[in-house]
Design a protein around this motif. Structure first.
Motif, PDB file in Angstrom:
ATOM      1  N   ALA A 358       0.876  -1.057  -0.088  1.00  0.00           N
ATOM      2  CA  ALA A 358       0.024  -0.089  -0.007  1.00  0.00           C
ATOM      3  C   ALA A 358       0.774   1.186  -0.066  1.00  0.00           C
ATOM      4  O   ALA A 358       1.896   1.406   0.851  1.00  0.00           O
ATOM      5  CB  ALA A 358      -0.851   0.318   1.117  1.00  0.00           C
ATOM      6  N   GLU A 359       0.670   2.204  -1.041  1.00  0.00           N
ATOM      7  CA  GLU A 359       1.116   3.374  -0.841  1.00  0.00           C
ATOM      8  C   GLU A 359       0.337   4.378  -0.208  1.00  0.00           C
ATOM      9  O   GLU A 359      -0.649   4.866  -0.599  1.00  0.00           O
ATOM     10  CB  GLU A 359       1.522   3.964  -2.429  1.00  0.00           C
ATOM     11  CG  GLU A 359       2.394   5.050  -2.570  1.00  0.00           C
ATOM     12  CD  GLU A 359       3.722   4.986  -2.078  1.00  0.00           C
ATOM     13  OE1 GLU A 359       4.288   5.970  -1.254  1.00  0.00           O
ATOM     14  OE2 GLU A 359       4.255   4.236  -2.424  1.00  0.00           O
ATOM     15  N   VAL A 360       0.611   4.623   1.029  1.00  0.00           N
ATOM     16  CA  VAL A 360      -0.061   5.914   1.813  1.00  0.00           C
ATOM     17  C   VAL A 360       0.510   7.248   1.629  1.00  0.00           C
ATOM     18  O   VAL A 360       1.749   7.736   1.961  1.00  0.00           O
ATOM     19  CB  VAL A 360       0.160   5.377   3.310  1.00  0.00           C
ATOM     20  CG1 VAL A 360      -0.819   6.223   4.234  1.00  0.00           C
ATOM     21  CG2 VAL A 360      -0.369   3.779   3.613  1.00  0.00           C
ATOM     22  N   GLY A 364      -2.720  11.136   5.137  1.00  0.00           N
ATOM     23  CA  GLY A 364      -3.840   9.998   4.909  1.00  0.00           C
ATOM     24  C   GLY A 364      -4.669   9.907   6.351  1.00  0.00           C
ATOM     25  O   GLY A 364      -3.822   9.816   7.320  1.00  0.00           O
ATOM     26  N   LEU A 367      -6.641   3.838   6.480  1.00  0.00           N
ATOM     27  CA  LEU A 367      -6.220   3.020   5.615  1.00  0.00           C
ATOM     28  C   LEU A 367      -6.824   1.572   6.177  1.00  0.00           C
ATOM     29  O   LEU A 367      -6.719   1.260   7.309  1.00  0.00           O
ATOM     30  CB  LEU A 367      -4.800   2.743   5.786  1.00  0.00           C
ATOM     31  CG  LEU A 367      -4.151   1.304   5.345  1.00  0.00           C
ATOM     32  CD1 LEU A 367      -4.394   1.351   3.638  1.00  0.00           C
ATOM     33  CD2 LEU A 367      -2.630   1.348   5.617  1.00  0.00           C
ATOM     34  N   PRO A 388      -2.710   6.868   9.127  1.00  0.00           N
ATOM     35  CA  PRO A 388      -1.806   5.723   8.941  1.00  0.00           C
ATOM     36  C   PRO A 388      -0.261   6.396   8.654  1.00  0.00           C
ATOM     37  O   PRO A 388      -0.339   7.482   8.169  1.00  0.00           O
ATOM     38  CB  PRO A 388      -2.175   4.967   7.837  1.00  0.00           C
ATOM     39  CG  PRO A 388      -3.048   6.036   7.099  1.00  0.00           C
ATOM     40  CD  PRO A 388      -3.838   6.658   8.001  1.00  0.00           C
ATOM     41  N   PRO A 390       2.585   7.318   6.629  1.00  0.00           N
ATOM     42  CA  PRO A 390       2.785   7.333   5.225  1.00  0.00           C
ATOM     43  C   PRO A 390       4.035   6.680   4.504  1.00  0.00           C
ATOM     44  O   PRO A 390       4.628   6.149   5.381  1.00  0.00           O
ATOM     45  CB  PRO A 390       2.911   8.799   5.083  1.00  0.00           C
ATOM     46  CG  PRO A 390       3.677   9.439   6.361  1.00  0.00           C
ATOM     47  CD  PRO A 390       3.127   8.521   7.426  1.00  0.00           C
ATOM     48  N   ARG A 393       4.267   0.683   2.268  1.00  0.00           N
ATOM     49  CA  ARG A 393       3.972  -0.160   3.414  1.00  0.00           C
ATOM     50  C   ARG A 393       3.498  -1.620   2.575  1.00  0.00           C
ATOM     51  O   ARG A 393       3.053  -2.031   1.489  1.00  0.00           O
ATOM     52  CB  ARG A 393       2.591   0.155   4.080  1.00  0.00           C
ATOM     53  CG  ARG A 393       2.696   1.462   4.689  1.00  0.00           C
ATOM     54  CD  ARG A 393       3.456   1.756   6.005  1.00  0.00           C
ATOM     55  NE  ARG A 393       2.935   1.108   6.934  1.00  0.00           N
ATOM     56  CZ  ARG A 393       1.707   1.391   7.610  1.00  0.00           C
ATOM     57  NH1 ARG A 393       0.991   2.342   7.389  1.00  0.00           N
ATOM     58  NH2 ARG A 393       1.317   0.530   8.555  1.00  0.00           N
ATOM     59  N   ILE A 418      -7.720   3.640   0.848  1.00  0.00           N
ATOM     60  CA  ILE A 418      -7.245   4.789   1.442  1.00  0.00           C
ATOM     61  C   ILE A 418      -7.949   5.975   1.152  1.00  0.00           C
ATOM     62  O   ILE A 418      -8.490   6.320   0.000  1.00  0.00           O
ATOM     63  CB  ILE A 418      -5.832   4.850   0.873  1.00  0.00           C
ATOM     64  CG1 ILE A 418      -5.073   3.652   1.113  1.00  0.00           C
ATOM     65  CG2 ILE A 418      -5.110   6.033   1.589  1.00  0.00           C
ATOM     66  CD1 ILE A 418      -3.831   3.761   0.496  1.00  0.00           C
ATOM     67  N   ASP A 419      -8.662   6.682   2.511  1.00  0.00           N
ATOM     68  CA  ASP A 419      -9.652   7.906   2.243  1.00  0.00           C
ATOM     69  C   ASP A 419     -10.626   7.742   1.067  1.00  0.00           C
ATOM     70  O   ASP A 419     -10.840   8.522   0.445  1.00  0.00           O
ATOM     71  CB  ASP A 419      -8.579   8.985   2.047  1.00  0.00           C
ATOM     72  CG  ASP A 419      -7.532   9.213   3.238  1.00  0.00           C
ATOM     73  OD1 ASP A 419      -7.935   8.587   4.365  1.00  0.00           O
ATOM     74  OD2 ASP A 419      -6.737   9.751   3.181  1.00  0.00           O
TER      75      ASP A 419
END
Length: 539
Positions: A358-360, A364, A367, A388, A390, A393, A418-419
């Motif tokens: 996951a690219e946070v 953000g 998640l 979360p 950033p 991940r 994510i959001d």
């Protein structure tokens, strides 16, 4: 004149369960990201109209007009949405009756009238719910007397309709198909297969239903060992079971679509569901099902076909994405043939763990990562974080539930939310352990059973490396040689447990039936699925 299938530019997600096109240009779809998507230009461009909760799996949809539509899900918490403008959606779940607890099929024959069927789970009570006032009030109909599992629903009008599924037990392995018909809006039902005379195999049930005309209809049959469909030519009074005889021996069928009585297709999981292989195969016929051919260029994992009744865009299908079918000839056909085909992504394998990335983004706020098993049941909330951390991940999952239960093998789909922005992925777990581990465990299984087995195999032989027969009794003292001989003799076909005679005819229905524990059978099936590796000799 030829038919050409191509992927549309629908948002890239791992699976589209259903579609509905009110015209060749205007349509909707639901996907594994929990999204309801919409196009007004025949799939050239798409908008996301709604995103469901992270734990919700959208399954089915039906429209009675360009503005009035419904979407059902197989998740209790969010089961049904409605639109009255074709654009915005309202969650109708709070007003629903408890039964059915999951909606797998839905049909809206006219404005404000809806029939929804479920569940797809044989361990839950099957039911149909019905509204005639746009969802203000509902009539909940228990179908427990008729079925253990209900999938698809099709209503011709407000009174006459069909639901398909299975009956016979609370596990998939015990089911046989049912095709239920009502002429009074669901008050009473009759099983059209009750006196059909068809000898259905157990572990088979109805999945999708299509009526081409009032007289001609089809039902796909889900079965992990024997692909087949049902056909009626008399309006559903009688049905015929037709085997799918394509070279790839397609199984686990879901989507079915005939454009006329002769030309049609079926698709679904193929051998990938039970055997853990990423196939999603499709088959086609041009003679009404008398013969079949491999048609995998159409698309994979197909769960629904819909046809427009117009040209040149004659139909759509949902599966790995949303596919479009165009009828063309001459110069138009030449242009289509010359256009490059979009290559669908390879599906990775995962053995011991599934890694989800996951690219946070910075800032953000939420998640959530959820994982669904091959039946699209939520099995794990892998992450649920507010504010979360950033960055890039990676979240690792060991294929176990929160209670420590192994979730088996096959296709696992995950959703990263994510959001409110959702993306999905899929990985195939071919077996419950790595191949070398499986080989070693099978060797130990043979050693454990050897004393007993040597007393029961006096007259059987298998080929050695040179092809000469060797007494099976003697091979139990050399487990590696026995494993190799089972493969050479054709008793085991590496990678194909559903075609391996040792599993199907010897253990499944033959002399070793009820001899092994289920855990031992699972081990052998996993070993074959993983390619039947033979562990090296220890020096």
């Amino acid at each position: 004149m030829a038919l050409d299938w191509r992927p549309t530019t629908a948002p890239a997600q791992t699976r589209y369960d259903d579609i509905w096109f009110i015209s060749p240009q205007i349509g909707w779809g639901v996907n594994s990201a929990g999204q309801i998507v919409h196009t007004e230009d025949a799939g050239a461009n798409w908008t996301i109209q709604q995103t469901a909760g992270a734990e919700t799996w959208l399954r089915c949809m039906s429209f009675s007009s360009p503005t009035d539509g419904w979407v059902g899900s197989i998740t209790r918490r969010q089961r049904l949405w409605r639109t009255q403008d074709g654009k915005t959606w309202t969650d109708m779940t709070p007003s629903l009756p408890p039964l059915p607890s999951a909606i797998c099929g839905i049909s809206s024959p006219s404005k404000n009238v809806v029939f929804a069927s479920g569940t797809q789970y044989p361990s839950r009570e099957a039911g149909v719910m019905h509204t005639s006032d746009g969802g203000q009030t509902w009539n909940s109909i228990s179908m427990a007397a008729h079925a253990n599992l209900l999938i698809d629903t099709y209503f011709v009008d407000d009174l006459h309709g069909w639901v398909v599924g299975g009956n016979g037990g609370t596990s998939y392995a015990r089911l046989k198909p049912v095709v239920l018909h009502t002429t009074d809006g669901g008050k009473t039902w009759e099983n059209a297969l009750q006196n059909s005379g068809i000898d259905f195999p157990t572990g088979e049930w109805g999945w999708k239903i299509q009526f081409l005309t009032p007289q001609i209809g089809f039902v796909s049959l889900e079965n992990d060992a024997a692909g087949a469909i049902l056909k009626t030519s008399d309006g559903g009074q009688s049905w015929k079971r037709i085997a799918i005889s394509d070279p790839q021996k397609n199984v686990e069928l879901e989507g079915i679509g005939f454009i006329n009585e002769q030309i049609g297709w079926v698709g679904g999981w193929g051998h990938g569901f039970a055997a853990g292989n990423a196939e999603g195969t499709t088959s086609g016929t041009t003679d009404g099902g008398a013969t079949w051919f491999d048609a995998n260029d159409i698309g994979r994992f197909i769960n629904r076909f819909r046809f427009t009744g117009a040209k040149p865009i004659v139909g759509y299908a949902s599966g790995g994405t949303i596919y479009q079918c165009v009828e063309a000839e001459g110069a138009a056909l030449a242009r289509l043939a010359a256009a490059p085909r979009l290559r669908e992504a390879e599906i990775p394998h995962a053995w011991g763990t599934l890694d989800v990335k996951a690219e946070v983004p910075a800032g953000g706020k939420q998640l959530t990562i959820t994982v669904f098993d091959p039946r699209q049941t939520l099995v794990k909330v892998l992450a649920d974080e507010t504010t979360p951390q950033p960055g890039q991940r990676t979240f690792a999952w060991n294929f176990k539930t929160d209670d420590g239960v192994d979730t088996g093998f096959g296709h696992f789909m995950y959703r990263v939310l994510i959001d409110g922005n959702a993306s999905t992925g899929m990985a195939v777990r071919p077996a419950r352990a790595l191949p070398d581990v499986l080989g070693t465990e099978v060797l130990k299984l043979i050693q454990r059973f050897a004393p007993r087995a040597k007393r029961a195999h006096e007259d059987l032989a298998l080929p050695d490396a040179s092809g000469a027969p060797v007494a099976l009794k003697a091979l139990f003292d050399a487990p590696r040689d026995l494993m190799a001989a089972l493969i050479r003799g054709g008793w085991i076909i590496p990678g194909e447990p559903d075609r391996s005679m040792f599993l199907i005819a010897i253990i499944g229905t033959g002399p070793m039936q009820d001899i092994l524990e289920q855990a031992d059978i699972d081990l052998l099936s996993d070993w074959v699925t993983a390619g039947a590796p033979i562990p090296p000799a220890v020096s």
